[in-house]
Design a protein around this motif. Structure first.
Motif, PDB file in Angstrom:
ATOM      1  N   VAL A 122       0.834  -1.208   0.000  1.00 11.50           N
ATOM      2  CA  VAL A 122       0.000   0.000   0.000  1.00 11.50           C
ATOM      3  C   VAL A 122       0.871   1.261   0.000  1.00 11.50           C
ATOM      4  CG1 VAL A 122      -0.390   0.457   2.478  1.00 11.50           C
ATOM      5  CG2 VAL A 122      -2.236   0.809   0.842  1.00 11.50           C
ATOM      6  N   ILE A 123       2.044   1.182   0.629  1.00 18.18           N
ATOM      7  CA  ILE A 123       2.984   2.307   0.592  1.00 18.18           C
ATOM      8  C   ILE A 123       3.524   2.472  -0.827  1.00 18.18           C
ATOM      9  CG2 ILE A 123       5.227   3.145   1.395  1.00 18.18           C
ATOM     10  CD1 ILE A 123       4.603   1.643   4.075  1.00 18.18           C
ATOM     11  N   SER A 124       3.862   1.351  -1.449  1.00 17.12           N
ATOM     12  CA  SER A 124       4.360   1.380  -2.817  1.00 17.12           C
ATOM     13  C   SER A 124       3.328   1.980  -3.761  1.00 17.12           C
ATOM     14  CB  SER A 124       4.729  -0.037  -3.263  1.00 17.12           C
ATOM     15  OG  SER A 124       5.244  -0.034  -4.578  1.00 17.12           O
ATOM     16  N   TRP A 125       2.060   1.575  -3.599  1.00 15.48           N
ATOM     17  CA  TRP A 125       0.986   2.115  -4.442  1.00 15.48           C
ATOM     18  C   TRP A 125       0.825   3.623  -4.225  1.00 15.48           C
ATOM     19  CZ3 TRP A 125      -1.886   1.288  -8.529  1.00 15.48           C
ATOM     20  CH2 TRP A 125      -3.029   2.071  -8.724  1.00 15.48           C
ATOM     21  N   TYR A 126       0.896   4.059  -2.961  1.00 17.32           N
ATOM     22  CA  TYR A 126       0.730   5.470  -2.609  1.00 17.32           C
ATOM     23  C   TYR A 126       1.720   6.332  -3.389  1.00 17.32           C
ATOM     24  CZ  TYR A 126       0.470   9.625   0.398  1.00 17.32           C
ATOM     25  OH  TYR A 126       0.322  10.901   0.876  1.00 17.32           O
ATOM     26  N   TRP A 152      -1.420  17.439  -3.645  1.00 18.30           N
ATOM     27  CA  TRP A 152      -1.670  15.997  -3.518  1.00 18.30           C
ATOM     28  C   TRP A 152      -0.421  15.215  -3.898  1.00 18.30           C
ATOM     29  CZ3 TRP A 152      -1.711  11.913  -7.033  1.00 18.30           C
ATOM     30  CH2 TRP A 152      -2.301  10.720  -6.557  1.00 18.30           C
ATOM     31  N   LEU A 153       0.266  15.656  -4.950  1.00 17.38           N
ATOM     32  CA  LEU A 153       1.483  14.962  -5.384  1.00 17.38           C
ATOM     33  C   LEU A 153       2.569  14.980  -4.320  1.00 17.38           C
ATOM     34  CD1 LEU A 153       1.829  16.178  -9.096  1.00 17.38           C
ATOM     35  CD2 LEU A 153       1.277  13.863  -8.325  1.00 17.38           C
ATOM     36  N   LYS A 154       2.635  16.075  -3.572  1.00 14.63           N
ATOM     37  CA  LYS A 154       3.709  16.240  -2.576  1.00 14.63           C
ATOM     38  C   LYS A 154       3.339  15.669  -1.207  1.00 14.63           C
ATOM     39  CE  LYS A 154       5.501  20.429  -4.778  1.00 14.63           C
ATOM     40  NZ  LYS A 154       5.673  21.885  -4.659  1.00 14.63           N
ATOM     41  N   LYS A 155       2.117  15.176  -1.055  1.00 15.21           N
ATOM     42  CA  LYS A 155       1.658  14.680   0.249  1.00 15.21           C
ATOM     43  C   LYS A 155       2.500  13.475   0.695  1.00 15.21           C
ATOM     44  CE  LYS A 155      -2.639  13.453   0.281  1.00 15.21           C
ATOM     45  NZ  LYS A 155      -4.066  13.120   0.478  1.00 15.21           N
ATOM     46  N   ASP A 156       3.035  13.558   1.885  1.00  9.88           N
ATOM     47  CA  ASP A 156       3.895  12.515   2.445  1.00  9.88           C
ATOM     48  C   ASP A 156       3.051  11.432   3.121  1.00  9.88           C
ATOM     49  OD1 ASP A 156       6.646  11.617   3.537  1.00  9.88           O
ATOM     50  OD2 ASP A 156       5.432  11.858   5.343  1.00  9.88           O
ATOM     51  N   PHE A 157       3.411  10.171   2.933  1.00  6.76           N
ATOM     52  CA  PHE A 157       2.616   9.069   3.482  1.00  6.76           C
ATOM     53  C   PHE A 157       2.562   9.109   5.008  1.00  6.76           C
ATOM     54  CE2 PHE A 157       2.100   4.711   5.089  1.00  6.76           C
ATOM     55  CZ  PHE A 157       0.909   4.361   4.469  1.00  6.76           C
ATOM     56  N   GLU A 158       3.686   9.361   5.649  1.00  8.39           N
ATOM     57  CA  GLU A 158       3.709   9.376   7.113  1.00  8.39           C
ATOM     58  C   GLU A 158       2.780  10.457   7.659  1.00  8.39           C
ATOM     59  OE1 GLU A 158       7.486   9.370   8.966  1.00  8.39           O
ATOM     60  OE2 GLU A 158       8.049   7.407   8.154  1.00  8.39           O
ATOM     61  N   GLN A 159       2.848  11.644   7.079  1.00  6.96           N
ATOM     62  CA  GLN A 159       1.971  12.727   7.532  1.00  6.96           C
ATOM     63  C   GLN A 159       0.511  12.431   7.194  1.00  6.96           C
ATOM     64  OE1 GLN A 159       2.515  15.394   9.518  1.00  6.96           O
ATOM     65  NE2 GLN A 159       4.480  14.332   9.797  1.00  6.96           N
ATOM     66  N   CYS A 160       0.311  11.764   6.085  1.00  6.67           N
ATOM     67  CA  CYS A 160      -1.039  11.367   5.674  1.00  6.67           C
ATOM     68  C   CYS A 160      -1.662  10.456   6.735  1.00  6.67           C
ATOM     69  CB  CYS A 160      -0.973  10.667   4.322  1.00  6.67           C
ATOM     70  SG  CYS A 160      -2.570  10.236   3.612  1.00  6.67           S
ATOM     71  N   VAL A 161      -0.874   9.521   7.242  1.00  4.00           N
ATOM     72  CA  VAL A 161      -1.355   8.603   8.281  1.00  4.00           C
ATOM     73  C   VAL A 161      -1.568   9.337   9.595  1.00  4.00           C
ATOM     74  CG1 VAL A 161      -0.749   6.581   9.692  1.00  4.00           C
ATOM     75  CG2 VAL A 161      -0.312   6.558   7.220  1.00  4.00           C
ATOM     76  N   CYS A 168      -5.457   7.880   3.844  1.00  7.78           N
ATOM     77  CA  CYS A 168      -4.619   6.961   4.620  1.00  7.78           C
ATOM     78  C   CYS A 168      -5.326   6.435   5.861  1.00  7.78           C
ATOM     79  CB  CYS A 168      -3.314   7.654   5.008  1.00  7.78           C
ATOM     80  SG  CYS A 168      -2.373   8.218   3.583  1.00  7.78           S
ATOM     81  N   ARG A 169      -6.639   6.482   5.859  1.00 10.81           N
ATOM     82  CA  ARG A 169      -7.418   5.859   6.932  1.00 10.81           C
ATOM     83  C   ARG A 169      -8.003   4.565   6.386  1.00 10.81           C
ATOM     84  NH1 ARG A 169     -11.971   9.477   8.407  1.00 10.81           N
ATOM     85  NH2 ARG A 169     -12.288   8.078  10.177  1.00 10.81           N
ATOM     86  N   ASN A 261      12.133   5.361  -7.697  1.00  9.53           N
ATOM     87  CA  ASN A 261      13.178   6.034  -6.938  1.00  9.53           C
ATOM     88  C   ASN A 261      12.659   7.250  -6.171  1.00  9.53           C
ATOM     89  OD1 ASN A 261      15.325   4.310  -7.781  1.00  9.53           O
ATOM     90  ND2 ASN A 261      15.327   5.341  -9.768  1.00  9.53           N
ATOM     91  N   PHE A 262      11.377   7.572  -6.365  1.00  5.47           N
ATOM     92  CA  PHE A 262      10.786   8.715  -5.675  1.00  5.47           C
ATOM     93  C   PHE A 262      10.099   8.297  -4.371  1.00  5.47           C
ATOM     94  CE2 PHE A 262      11.149   9.976 -10.073  1.00  5.47           C
ATOM     95  CZ  PHE A 262      11.623  11.270  -9.992  1.00  5.47           C
ATOM     96  N   LYS A 263      10.175   7.026  -4.025  1.00  5.72           N
ATOM     97  CA  LYS A 263       9.528   6.546  -2.798  1.00  5.72           C
ATOM     98  C   LYS A 263      10.474   6.711  -1.616  1.00  5.72           C
ATOM     99  CE  LYS A 263       9.069   2.154  -1.741  1.00  5.72           C
ATOM    100  NZ  LYS A 263       8.665   0.743  -1.719  1.00  5.72           N
ATOM    101  N   PRO A 264      10.159   7.595  -0.661  1.00 11.37           N
ATOM    102  CA  PRO A 264      11.028   7.773   0.503  1.00 11.37           C
ATOM    103  C   PRO A 264      10.819   6.639   1.507  1.00 11.37           C
ATOM    104  CG  PRO A 264       9.117   9.194   0.695  1.00 11.37           C
ATOM    105  CD  PRO A 264       8.995   8.499  -0.635  1.00 11.37           C
ATOM    106  N   PRO A 265      11.758   6.482   2.438  1.00  8.41           N
ATOM    107  CA  PRO A 265      11.566   5.460   3.470  1.00  8.41           C
ATOM    108  C   PRO A 265      10.423   5.824   4.405  1.00  8.41           C
ATOM    109  CG  PRO A 265      13.522   6.778   3.927  1.00  8.41           C
ATOM    110  CD  PRO A 265      13.048   7.181   2.565  1.00  8.41           C
ATOM    111  N   VAL A 266       9.739   4.801   4.905  1.00  8.35           N
ATOM    112  CA  VAL A 266       8.648   4.981   5.868  1.00  8.35           C
ATOM    113  C   VAL A 266       9.058   4.277   7.158  1.00  8.35           C
ATOM    114  CG1 VAL A 266       6.228   4.464   6.380  1.00  8.35           C
ATOM    115  CG2 VAL A 266       6.899   5.154   4.058  1.00  8.35           C
ATOM    116  N   SER A 267       8.883   4.937   8.280  1.00  9.53           N
ATOM    117  CA  SER A 267       9.337   4.387   9.553  1.00  9.53           C
ATOM    118  C   SER A 267       8.536   3.147   9.945  1.00  9.53           C
ATOM    119  CB  SER A 267       9.221   5.440  10.654  1.00  9.53           C
ATOM    120  OG  SER A 267       7.860   5.674  10.973  1.00  9.53           O
ATOM    121  N   GLU A 268       9.180   2.284  10.738  1.00 13.13           N
ATOM    122  CA  GLU A 268       8.512   1.076  11.227  1.00 13.13           C
ATOM    123  C   GLU A 268       7.340   1.437  12.138  1.00 13.13           C
ATOM    124  OE1 GLU A 268       8.884  -2.108  10.355  1.00 13.13           O
ATOM    125  OE2 GLU A 268      10.264  -1.305   8.843  1.00 13.13           O
ATOM    126  N   GLU A 269       7.457   2.559  12.840  1.00 11.56           N
ATOM    127  CA  GLU A 269       6.377   3.003  13.719  1.00 11.56           C
ATOM    128  C   GLU A 269       5.107   3.270  12.912  1.00 11.56           C
ATOM    129  OE1 GLU A 269       5.374   6.580  16.926  1.00 11.56           O
ATOM    130  OE2 GLU A 269       7.219   6.638  15.738  1.00 11.56           O
TER     131      GLU A 269
END
Length: 306
Positions: A122-126, A152-161, A168-169, A261-269
């Protein structure tokens, strides 16, 4: 892998033929209803190269402006008729929910698919749908498509959650139609029934499991590609003979496909927060992984027999 089986007796009872639905096929056509972001582009390229080596037809769905994965009954019938029309041996590849071809009175094909850790997927799809090259490709194919909102393009997954953004709900029982429901892979196995629509529910999970158990020859696992290719080569040899050689010496070695290559790391938390809402998706993934392990182990046990 051994821990998945309860006893030595259960291990010795494993036979490759007991775990291979290929023998149920009535039509020598592989139907790969591929799930997005599970390595399906790579498997599609592998099949394309294998079609030349192993002499079978290669067919894939055209790029669509709006991709519909759930079909009305008449569209399921039309798809089933098209799959049945291909001259064997052939493969057909399309992003679509499991479609039971034999339910329309047509010969059963050989079903295959891949799965991936559902949270990683789901992170990869995001980030995939936000990658610049994704929109370049879409614009080339459909020039009149509007460009998305830069915010929307710049929205970060971690902040989205963390912000509770609707995108991201992942709410149990929630229904989303269309491209937004690419968030879960079990839908591609559950099928077109209304029970498959609510997110993370027991009913959708059981339907997906049943389809895998009863219809799919092989459901591979992206994180275990070596095991996946071994099972494909032995359970569907007409199509997958030489698959490991091509994958490891040609595709994966020199040309990783669809890498973002545009996918940043997402924390384990953050991943753990998301996992709490993906309980049925995780159970489905583990179910598919266990089945693949059983298929692989059956091969190894069979090799050791005198």
């Amino acid at each position: 892998m051994m821990k998945l089986l309860q006893s030595t007796g259960e291990m010795s009872a494993l036979e490759p033929q007991q775990l291979n639905n290929t023998k149920k096929a009535q039509h020598d056509v592989v139907f790969f209803n591929r799930v997005p972001k599970v390595g399906s582009q790579t498997l599609m390229e592998l099949l394309r190269r294998l079609s030349i080596r192993n002499d079978f037809g290669f067919h894939q769905d055209r790029v669509q402006r709006v991709e519909t994965i759930r079909l009305a009954p008449e569209d399921q019938a039309a798809l089933s008729a098209m799959v049945s029309s291909y001259e064997p041996p052939s493969v057909y590849i399309k992003h679509v929910c499991f479609t039971n071809v034999s339910s329309f009175g047509l010969p059963e094909p050989i079903y295959i698919n891949l799965v991936r850790d559902p949270v990683e997927r789901v992170i990869s799809w995001y980030y995939y749908v936000r990658a610049p090259w994704y929109y370049v490709e879409r614009k080339i194919a459909f020039p009149d498509l509007p460009l998305p909102d830069p915010k929307w393009l710049k929205k970060d997954f971690e902040q989205c959650v963390l912000s509770g953004d609707r995108e991201c709900r992942y709410i149990r029982g929630e229904v989303r139609e269309g491209i937004g429901d690419h968030r879960r892979q079990s839908m591609f196995f559950c099928g077109h029934h209304m029970d498959c629509l609510p997110f993370n529910t027991a009913g959708a999970l059981e339907r997906a499991k049943r389809a895998v158990e009863e219809n799919y020859a092989v459901v591979g696992v992206l994180e275990e590609m070596n095991t996946t290719l071994t099972v494909l080569e032995h359970y569907i040899p007409r199509f997958f003979k030489g698959a490991s050689d091509i994958y490891f010496n040609e595709i994966n070695r020199f040309n990783p496909i669809n890498k973002n290559n545009f996918k940043p790391p997402v924390s384990e938390e953050i991943k753990e927060m998301v996992r709490k809402n993906f309980t049925k998706e995780i159970e489905f993934y583990e179910f598919c992984k266990q089945r693949l392990h059983k298929q692989y182990l059956a091969l190894k046990l069979n090799e050791k027999k005198p």
